[in-house]
Write a protein that holds these residues in place. Sequence first.
Motif, PDB file in Angstrom:
ATOM      1  N   SER A   1       6.870  -2.847  13.074  1.00 30.64           N
ATOM      2  CA  SER A   1       6.592  -3.821  12.025  1.00 30.64           C
ATOM      3  C   SER A   1       7.499  -3.607  10.817  1.00 30.64           C
ATOM      4  CB  SER A   1       5.122  -3.762  11.620  1.00 30.64           C
ATOM      5  OG  SER A   1       4.787  -2.500  11.139  1.00 30.64           O
ATOM      6  N   MET A  52       2.084 -17.841  11.771  1.00 27.34           N
ATOM      7  CA  MET A  52       1.995 -16.379  11.800  1.00 27.34           C
ATOM      8  C   MET A  52       3.364 -15.742  11.622  1.00 27.34           C
ATOM      9  SD  MET A  52      -0.509 -14.756  14.591  1.00 27.34           S
ATOM     10  CE  MET A  52      -0.918 -16.199  15.531  1.00 27.34           C
ATOM     11  N   ARG A 103      -3.295  -1.433  11.059  1.00 26.36           N
ATOM     12  CA  ARG A 103      -4.126  -1.711   9.874  1.00 26.36           C
ATOM     13  C   ARG A 103      -5.105  -2.833  10.146  1.00 26.36           C
ATOM     14  NH1 ARG A 103       0.994  -1.574   6.140  1.00 26.36           N
ATOM     15  NH2 ARG A 103       1.439   0.633   6.362  1.00 26.36           N
ATOM     16  N   TYR A 104      -4.682  -3.803  10.934  1.00 23.49           N
ATOM     17  CA  TYR A 104      -5.586  -4.907  11.265  1.00 23.49           C
ATOM     18  C   TYR A 104      -6.737  -4.430  12.132  1.00 23.49           C
ATOM     19  CZ  TYR A 104      -2.610  -8.319   9.111  1.00 23.49           C
ATOM     20  OH  TYR A 104      -1.924  -9.043   8.176  1.00 23.49           O
ATOM     21  N   TYR A 122       3.763  -7.449  11.640  1.00 24.49           N
ATOM     22  CA  TYR A 122       2.406  -7.089  11.224  1.00 24.49           C
ATOM     23  C   TYR A 122       2.111  -5.667  11.650  1.00 24.49           C
ATOM     24  CZ  TYR A 122       1.554 -12.021  10.365  1.00 24.49           C
ATOM     25  OH  TYR A 122       1.614 -13.291   9.881  1.00 24.49           O
ATOM     26  N   HIS A 123       1.529  -4.913  10.733  1.00 21.05           N
ATOM     27  CA  HIS A 123       1.158  -3.550  11.054  1.00 21.05           C
ATOM     28  C   HIS A 123      -0.178  -3.600  11.800  1.00 21.05           C
ATOM     29  CE1 HIS A 123       0.981   0.721  10.771  1.00 21.05           C
ATOM     30  NE2 HIS A 123       2.099   0.754  10.073  1.00 21.05           N
ATOM     31  N   VAL A 137      -4.109 -13.719  13.581  1.00 21.08           N
ATOM     32  CA  VAL A 137      -3.451 -12.430  13.811  1.00 21.08           C
ATOM     33  C   VAL A 137      -4.274 -11.570  14.761  1.00 21.08           C
ATOM     34  CG1 VAL A 137      -2.619 -10.314  12.738  1.00 21.08           C
ATOM     35  CG2 VAL A 137      -2.242 -12.495  11.607  1.00 21.08           C
ATOM     36  N   ARG A 146       2.552  -9.452   4.786  1.00 20.98           N
ATOM     37  CA  ARG A 146       1.909  -9.176   6.069  1.00 20.98           C
ATOM     38  C   ARG A 146       0.676  -8.276   5.972  1.00 20.98           C
ATOM     39  NH1 ARG A 146       4.789 -13.052   8.509  1.00 20.98           N
ATOM     40  NH2 ARG A 146       6.403 -12.388   9.955  1.00 20.98           N
ATOM     41  N   PRO A 175      -3.152  -6.894   5.606  1.00 23.82           N
ATOM     42  CA  PRO A 175      -4.416  -7.501   6.051  1.00 23.82           C
ATOM     43  C   PRO A 175      -5.159  -8.238   4.942  1.00 23.82           C
ATOM     44  CG  PRO A 175      -4.305  -5.200   6.724  1.00 23.82           C
ATOM     45  CD  PRO A 175      -3.088  -5.461   5.897  1.00 23.82           C
ATOM     46  N   PHE A 193      -9.084  -2.493   9.986  1.00 25.57           N
ATOM     47  CA  PHE A 193      -9.880  -3.408   9.158  1.00 25.57           C
ATOM     48  C   PHE A 193     -11.034  -3.989   9.973  1.00 25.57           C
ATOM     49  CE2 PHE A 193     -10.694  -7.856   8.034  1.00 25.57           C
ATOM     50  CZ  PHE A 193     -11.120  -7.711   6.717  1.00 25.57           C
TER      51      PHE A 193
END
Lengths: 249, 388
Positions: free
Chosen positions: A76, A104, B267-268, B263-264, B247, A110, A112, B271
């Motif tokens: 990422s 997206m 982390r998602y 996108y990391h 996502v 990016r 959250p 969360f």
Amino acid sequence: MSMLLEVSGVSVTFDGFRAINNLSINFAPAELRAIIGPNGAGKTTFMDIVTGKTKPDEGTVIWGDRNISLLGMSESQIAMEGIGRKFQKPTVFEAQTVRQNLAMALKNPRGPFVVLMHKKTKLNAARIEAVAEQIGLSDSLTRVAGELSHGQKQWLEIGMLLAQEPRLMLVDEPAAGMTPEEREKTTDILKEAAKTRAVVVVEHDMEFVRRLDCKVTVLHEGSVLAEGSLDHVTSNQTVIDVYLGRAHA
Amino acid sequence: MQRSFLAQNPSVIWFIAILALFTVVVTILSEVSGVGVISTSFIKTLGKTLCLCLVAITMDVVWGYCGILSLGHFAFFGIGGYAIGMWLMYARTELIVIESLAAQAIPSTAAEISDAIGNQIFGVVGSSEFPLIWTFADSLFLQLLMVILVPGLLALAFGWLAFRSRVTGVYLSILTQAMTLALALYLFQNDSGLRGNNGLSGLQNIPGYRDVPQATVSIIFFIASAIALGAGYVFFAWIVSGKMGNVIKGIRDNEARVWFLGYHVERYKLFVFTVTAVVAGIAGALYYPQAGIINPGEIAPIASIYLAVWVAIGGRGRLYGAAIGAAFVSLVSSWFTGGGAPNINLGFYTIQWTDWWLVLLGFSFVAVTLFFPKGIGGLFDLLMRKQS
Ligand SMILES: Nc1ncnc2c1ncn2[C@@H]1O[C@H](COP(=O)(O)OP(=O)(O)OP(=O)(O)O)[C@@H](O)[C@H]1O
Ligand SMILES: [Mg+2]
């Protein structure tokens, strides 16, 4: 001219098999480049290394004006540095609409929490429509990506790269499974994109490469075998022996 | 123009409307209103069912939407129950002890009172000392904070370790099972500080409201559970319907693509895992006062597996599917195991549902997975198609 990406002396071994062997290859900030080579030459693995999916055993990968090393960065982080990638097998989010796929990919924060609080804006909608226009999917924005034809999925994935606004696009076999008309359109999209950024295209189809009309690098057994114009490399005897000869046999 | 959240999510309106109607009707038919068609014990069953629906929704978000097959979310549910149970038990015992000591001629010191409470609570495990984890048990506010903090921090720590090492798929499921197993085994010990396999009991009695009949207490918890379920539904519908939802569904369907979009993913996942764990804890904190008792058996690894079964049968990837699955399977389950279903006499063998229910559930699970992957929720798709 300073380089956008400098790969030098990179090697990767999978279970004792050297897929990439002391590979050195450079790309300028705004150039179109084709990479060709026989199956298993290491073309996809090269992209895996640049995008952080595969860690090389040795060598360096230096990026951008600040000359930072991409090794050790996550996929990422590398993407956020401005490197976009299209997979060999088209990979879009099949359960989601074309618009959602592009939204997206759109270059935006990016994290959250930012994403959680994200609000749709007119500006973003316009950016999505501009990309859809470029890839010829303007009329398909509300369609579910899974319903698209194979060629359209390839375009959508290229569109997702464009939406990311990368400085380097790595495009793995974009024309695979496309009709001749679709191929022609794909070359146009890629040539247009290469006006403002570096675009690296891996492709087997010689006609397609010829139409790209750009510098060509031939990979073989994990290192560069020849480099130059298409006519130059195709007249190279070793290239004919290891690649073209086989393709025409 | 941007369409409003509700216009985009008609199922939210339907769900809330049906839940509200259900709550009103049940309240009217309860003993509190004087009608009394529905017994207090059944009100508790319904209230508990609503809590199970809520924890099933968390499971659906983490598994059905984000693709993480967590087999540990019932542990977070149990932790929520323990956290509120500690206050319920402490505060009520304190009142009883103070009352009984008040009868004595000499006023008791604070230390004596504390000892007496400790004796009452920990006598069953041969102790009278208050373990460290009971430090805040006298404060309702702090224990409510624990309901949120403990599952949240545990999920955060566990998820951070697991997702950072890119543990996915079946390995992650096994890790989450190991987590619940470890927690249950710890709680089973007498010196766990939480009364070993006795667990916490008497939770249906609300400290200071001894004179309030259980009929009233049960309806209050029932309504509170309904509100929590409704709020949880709206909250998660909001999360999964926006860009965040895109996502996390992307992570479910093609994790690598999401990474390469920048996108990391870790982390998602963290969360989603943490937020769902917190809500699971809240659901547990509402459930166990209605159940009256919580013991380590509740956190056994199998409970989290049932949770996945409910969601699969209800239909994952849609929030109402999870709620329907949890309600349907848990109610049918208590009908079968509670002796409600008539045994089947085959002449040579009698099928006793108390024994055979799990087999039936197992077969249903396999059948749904093979033939109706969309679960009960898939029926709504059929209805919609007929209409249009
Ligand atoms: N993860 C992996 N583990 C083991 N071997 C691998 C792995 N990835 C690639 N290889 C091997 O490395 C070599 C180079 O593969 P790569 O996919 O880069 O070739 P390619 O040039 O993209 O070929 P194609 O034109 O068929 O796509 C192949 O022999 C392949 O089998
Ligand atoms: Mg390849």
